[in-house]
Design a protein around this motif. Structure first.
Motif, PDB file in Angstrom:
ATOM      1  N   LYS A   2       0.821  -1.201   0.000  1.00  0.00           N
ATOM      2  CA  LYS A   2       0.000   0.000   0.000  1.00  0.00           C
ATOM      3  C   LYS A   2       0.858   1.255   0.000  1.00  0.00           C
ATOM      4  CE  LYS A   2      -3.967   2.282   1.867  1.00  0.00           C
ATOM      5  NZ  LYS A   2      -3.763   3.459   1.076  1.00  0.00           N
ATOM      6  N   LEU A   3       1.977   1.225   0.731  1.00  0.00           N
ATOM      7  CA  LEU A   3       2.875   2.373   0.766  1.00  0.00           C
ATOM      8  C   LEU A   3       3.383   2.689  -0.642  1.00  0.00           C
ATOM      9  CD1 LEU A   3       4.272   4.460   2.594  1.00  0.00           C
ATOM     10  CD2 LEU A   3       6.163   2.842   2.816  1.00  0.00           C
ATOM     11  N   LEU A   4       3.752   1.649  -1.395  1.00  0.00           N
ATOM     12  CA  LEU A   4       4.209   1.855  -2.770  1.00  0.00           C
ATOM     13  C   LEU A   4       3.082   2.430  -3.623  1.00  0.00           C
ATOM     14  CD1 LEU A   4       6.406   1.568  -4.920  1.00  0.00           C
ATOM     15  CD2 LEU A   4       5.580  -0.748  -5.335  1.00  0.00           C
ATOM     16  N   TYR A   5       1.878   1.912  -3.449  1.00  0.00           N
ATOM     17  CA  TYR A   5       0.716   2.417  -4.185  1.00  0.00           C
ATOM     18  C   TYR A   5       0.467   3.890  -3.851  1.00  0.00           C
ATOM     19  CZ  TYR A   5      -4.067   2.696  -5.962  1.00  0.00           C
ATOM     20  OH  TYR A   5      -5.206   3.066  -6.633  1.00  0.00           O
ATOM     21  N   ASP A   6       0.585   4.238  -2.574  1.00  0.00           N
ATOM     22  CA  ASP A   6       0.382   5.624  -2.157  1.00  0.00           C
ATOM     23  C   ASP A   6       1.469   6.550  -2.694  1.00  0.00           C
ATOM     24  OD1 ASP A   6      -1.926   4.939  -0.801  1.00  0.00           O
ATOM     25  OD2 ASP A   6      -0.942   4.803   1.156  1.00  0.00           O
ATOM     26  N   PHE A   7       2.659   6.015  -2.893  1.00  0.00           N
ATOM     27  CA  PHE A   7       3.774   6.813  -3.398  1.00  0.00           C
ATOM     28  C   PHE A   7       3.839   6.840  -4.929  1.00  0.00           C
ATOM     29  CE2 PHE A   7       5.292   7.058   0.887  1.00  0.00           C
ATOM     30  CZ  PHE A   7       6.095   8.183   0.912  1.00  0.00           C
ATOM     31  N   LEU A   8       2.950   6.130  -5.611  1.00  0.00           N
ATOM     32  CA  LEU A   8       2.977   6.071  -7.073  1.00  0.00           C
ATOM     33  C   LEU A   8       2.960   7.449  -7.741  1.00  0.00           C
ATOM     34  CD1 LEU A   8       3.098   4.233  -9.558  1.00  0.00           C
ATOM     35  CD2 LEU A   8       0.604   4.144  -9.508  1.00  0.00           C
ATOM     36  N   PRO A   9       2.064   8.369  -7.344  1.00  0.00           N
ATOM     37  CA  PRO A   9       2.107   9.693  -7.987  1.00  0.00           C
ATOM     38  C   PRO A   9       3.441  10.412  -7.778  1.00  0.00           C
ATOM     39  CG  PRO A   9       0.039   9.420  -6.817  1.00  0.00           C
ATOM     40  CD  PRO A   9       0.913   8.258  -6.441  1.00  0.00           C
ATOM     41  N   ILE A  10       4.057  10.207  -6.625  1.00  0.00           N
ATOM     42  CA  ILE A  10       5.348  10.837  -6.343  1.00  0.00           C
ATOM     43  C   ILE A  10       6.436  10.231  -7.229  1.00  0.00           C
ATOM     44  CG2 ILE A  10       7.101  11.214  -4.552  1.00  0.00           C
ATOM     45  CD1 ILE A  10       4.713  11.100  -2.527  1.00  0.00           C
ATOM     46  N   ILE A  11       6.405   8.910  -7.384  1.00  0.00           N
ATOM     47  CA  ILE A  11       7.390   8.239  -8.237  1.00  0.00           C
ATOM     48  C   ILE A  11       7.235   8.694  -9.683  1.00  0.00           C
ATOM     49  CG2 ILE A  11       8.127   5.987  -9.139  1.00  0.00           C
ATOM     50  CD1 ILE A  11       7.274   4.854  -6.329  1.00  0.00           C
ATOM     51  N   VAL A  12       5.997   8.734 -10.169  1.00  0.00           N
ATOM     52  CA  VAL A  12       5.742   9.207 -11.533  1.00  0.00           C
ATOM     53  C   VAL A  12       6.196  10.658 -11.673  1.00  0.00           C
ATOM     54  CG1 VAL A  12       3.917   9.771 -13.202  1.00  0.00           C
ATOM     55  CG2 VAL A  12       3.898   7.564 -12.020  1.00  0.00           C
ATOM     56  N   PHE A  13       5.862  11.495 -10.698  1.00  0.00           N
ATOM     57  CA  PHE A  13       6.282  12.894 -10.710  1.00  0.00           C
ATOM     58  C   PHE A  13       7.804  12.978 -10.837  1.00  0.00           C
ATOM     59  CE2 PHE A  13       7.672  16.843  -8.789  1.00  0.00           C
ATOM     60  CZ  PHE A  13       6.754  17.773  -9.252  1.00  0.00           C
ATOM     61  N   PHE A  14       8.512  12.197 -10.042  1.00  0.00           N
ATOM     62  CA  PHE A  14       9.972  12.202 -10.038  1.00  0.00           C
ATOM     63  C   PHE A  14      10.535  11.832 -11.411  1.00  0.00           C
ATOM     64  CE2 PHE A  14      13.986   9.913  -9.541  1.00  0.00           C
ATOM     65  CZ  PHE A  14      14.752  10.840  -8.831  1.00  0.00           C
ATOM     66  N   VAL A  15      10.061  10.734 -11.954  1.00  0.00           N
ATOM     67  CA  VAL A  15      10.579  10.249 -13.248  1.00  0.00           C
ATOM     68  C   VAL A  15      10.288  11.256 -14.356  1.00  0.00           C
ATOM     69  CG1 VAL A  15      10.328   8.445 -15.020  1.00  0.00           C
ATOM     70  CG2 VAL A  15      10.510   7.811 -12.602  1.00  0.00           C
ATOM     71  N   ILE A  16       9.064  11.735 -14.428  1.00  0.00           N
ATOM     72  CA  ILE A  16       8.694  12.691 -15.477  1.00  0.00           C
ATOM     73  C   ILE A  16       9.443  14.007 -15.294  1.00  0.00           C
ATOM     74  CG2 ILE A  16       6.786  13.988 -16.532  1.00  0.00           C
ATOM     75  CD1 ILE A  16       6.764  10.961 -17.140  1.00  0.00           C
ATOM     76  N   PHE A  17       9.636  14.442 -14.059  1.00  0.00           N
ATOM     77  CA  PHE A  17      10.410  15.661 -13.810  1.00  0.00           C
ATOM     78  C   PHE A  17      11.822  15.521 -14.356  1.00  0.00           C
ATOM     79  CE2 PHE A  17      13.593  17.875 -11.297  1.00  0.00           C
ATOM     80  CZ  PHE A  17      13.189  19.193 -11.449  1.00  0.00           C
ATOM     81  N   LYS A  18      12.464  14.398 -14.101  1.00  0.00           N
ATOM     82  CA  LYS A  18      13.847  14.197 -14.535  1.00  0.00           C
ATOM     83  C   LYS A  18      13.961  14.190 -16.060  1.00  0.00           C
ATOM     84  CE  LYS A  18      15.649  13.853 -10.432  1.00  0.00           C
ATOM     85  NZ  LYS A  18      16.612  14.770  -9.881  1.00  0.00           N
ATOM     86  N   ILE A  19      12.903  13.767 -16.740  1.00  0.00           N
ATOM     87  CA  ILE A  19      12.946  13.690 -18.204  1.00  0.00           C
ATOM     88  C   ILE A  19      12.421  14.965 -18.858  1.00  0.00           C
ATOM     89  CG2 ILE A  19      12.082  12.427 -20.232  1.00  0.00           C
ATOM     90  CD1 ILE A  19      11.878   9.940 -18.336  1.00  0.00           C
ATOM     91  N   PHE A  20      11.279  15.463 -18.396  1.00  0.00           N
ATOM     92  CA  PHE A  20      10.583  16.552 -19.098  1.00  0.00           C
ATOM     93  C   PHE A  20      10.452  17.864 -18.317  1.00  0.00           C
ATOM     94  CE2 PHE A  20       8.804  12.599 -20.904  1.00  0.00           C
ATOM     95  CZ  PHE A  20       9.187  12.768 -22.218  1.00  0.00           C
ATOM     96  N   GLY A  21      10.647  17.838 -16.999  1.00  0.00           N
ATOM     97  CA  GLY A  21      10.553  19.066 -16.223  1.00  0.00           C
ATOM     98  C   GLY A  21       9.322  19.124 -15.333  1.00  0.00           C
ATOM     99  N   ILE A  22       9.246  20.216 -14.599  1.00  0.00           N
ATOM    100  CA  ILE A  22       8.250  20.378 -13.534  1.00  0.00           C
ATOM    101  C   ILE A  22       6.809  20.405 -14.032  1.00  0.00           C
ATOM    102  CG2 ILE A  22       8.331  22.926 -13.452  1.00  0.00           C
ATOM    103  CD1 ILE A  22       8.239  20.879 -10.282  1.00  0.00           C
ATOM    104  N   TYR A  23       6.571  21.004 -15.185  1.00  0.00           N
ATOM    105  CA  TYR A  23       5.186  21.158 -15.641  1.00  0.00           C
ATOM    106  C   TYR A  23       4.615  19.846 -16.162  1.00  0.00           C
ATOM    107  CZ  TYR A  23       6.496  25.927 -14.819  1.00  0.00           C
ATOM    108  OH  TYR A  23       6.945  27.066 -14.211  1.00  0.00           O
ATOM    109  N   TRP A  24       5.405  19.092 -16.902  1.00  0.00           N
ATOM    110  CA  TRP A  24       4.957  17.773 -17.343  1.00  0.00           C
ATOM    111  C   TRP A  24       4.774  16.844 -16.135  1.00  0.00           C
ATOM    112  CZ3 TRP A  24       3.066  16.173 -21.843  1.00  0.00           C
ATOM    113  CH2 TRP A  24       3.279  16.964 -22.964  1.00  0.00           C
TER     114      TRP A  24
END
Length: 177
Positions: A2-24
């Motif tokens: 459940k902790l991993l599931y709850d952190f999913l948006p944060i993980i996605v945010f992190f990965v997308i930030f590293k590739i495309f930036g804050i707005y994406w």
């Protein structure tokens, strides 16, 4: 899990930030949070309050970030969510017969009322302090450092907090046997 599931948006945010930036990353986190709420609804035919609150806050503050092109709104979201959760846990001490921690864990463990109260208050303090730490990081470090903190710092602090709570619980569970 459940902790991993709850952190999913944060993980996605992190990965997308590293590739495309804050707005994406912000847009992606809004979408993932909406999909989580929808997925939970499809599976259980009800909404989880914390997920709905998170979705509402990320939609409002993330939306403000995207519309106004100002990342400060999404950076504040972490603090606002933690403070809302802290206040909700605090309110649960006085509204209803059981606080949030007791409602979540009483099917798995049995504890005296004062221990449930203390555990709930530990979570109140944890959420309020975590919100303050986030604000410190927002204003004293780069956006990249904040994104790293958002994933690794918050996750690490949560794991440490849960381990400390586990030791506290173990002490009280031994006395019951």
């Amino acid at each position: 899990m459940k902790l991993l599931y709850d952190f999913l948006p944060i993980i996605v945010f992190f990965v997308i930030f590293k590739i495309f930036g804050i707005y994406w990353a912000t847009g992606s986190a809004i979408i993932i949070s909406a999909l989580q709420v929808l997925g939970y609804w499809i599976k259980y035919r009800k909404f989880e309050k914390m997920q709905v609150i998170t979705l509402a806050l990320i939609s409002v503050l993330g939306g403000a970030t995207l519309i106004l092109h100002d990342p400060m709104f999404i950076k504040w979201k972490v603090s606002v969510i933690n403070w809302v959760f802290g206040l909700a846990f605090l309110g649960s001490q006085y509204i209803g017969k059981k606080n949030f921690v007791q409602r979540m864990l009483e099917e798995k463990i049995s504890l005296p009322a004062n221990v449930w109260h203390r555990l709930n208050m530990f979570w109140v303090v944890y959420f309020l302090v975590l919100g303050c730490i986030n604000i410190y990081v927002v204003y004293h470090f780069s956006t990249n450092a904040w994104v790293n903190f958002k994933l690794f710092g918050v996750l690490g602090l949560t794991i440490v907090f849960v381990i400390i709570q586990g030791f506290y619980l173990a002490k009280h569970l031994k006395h019951q046997s």
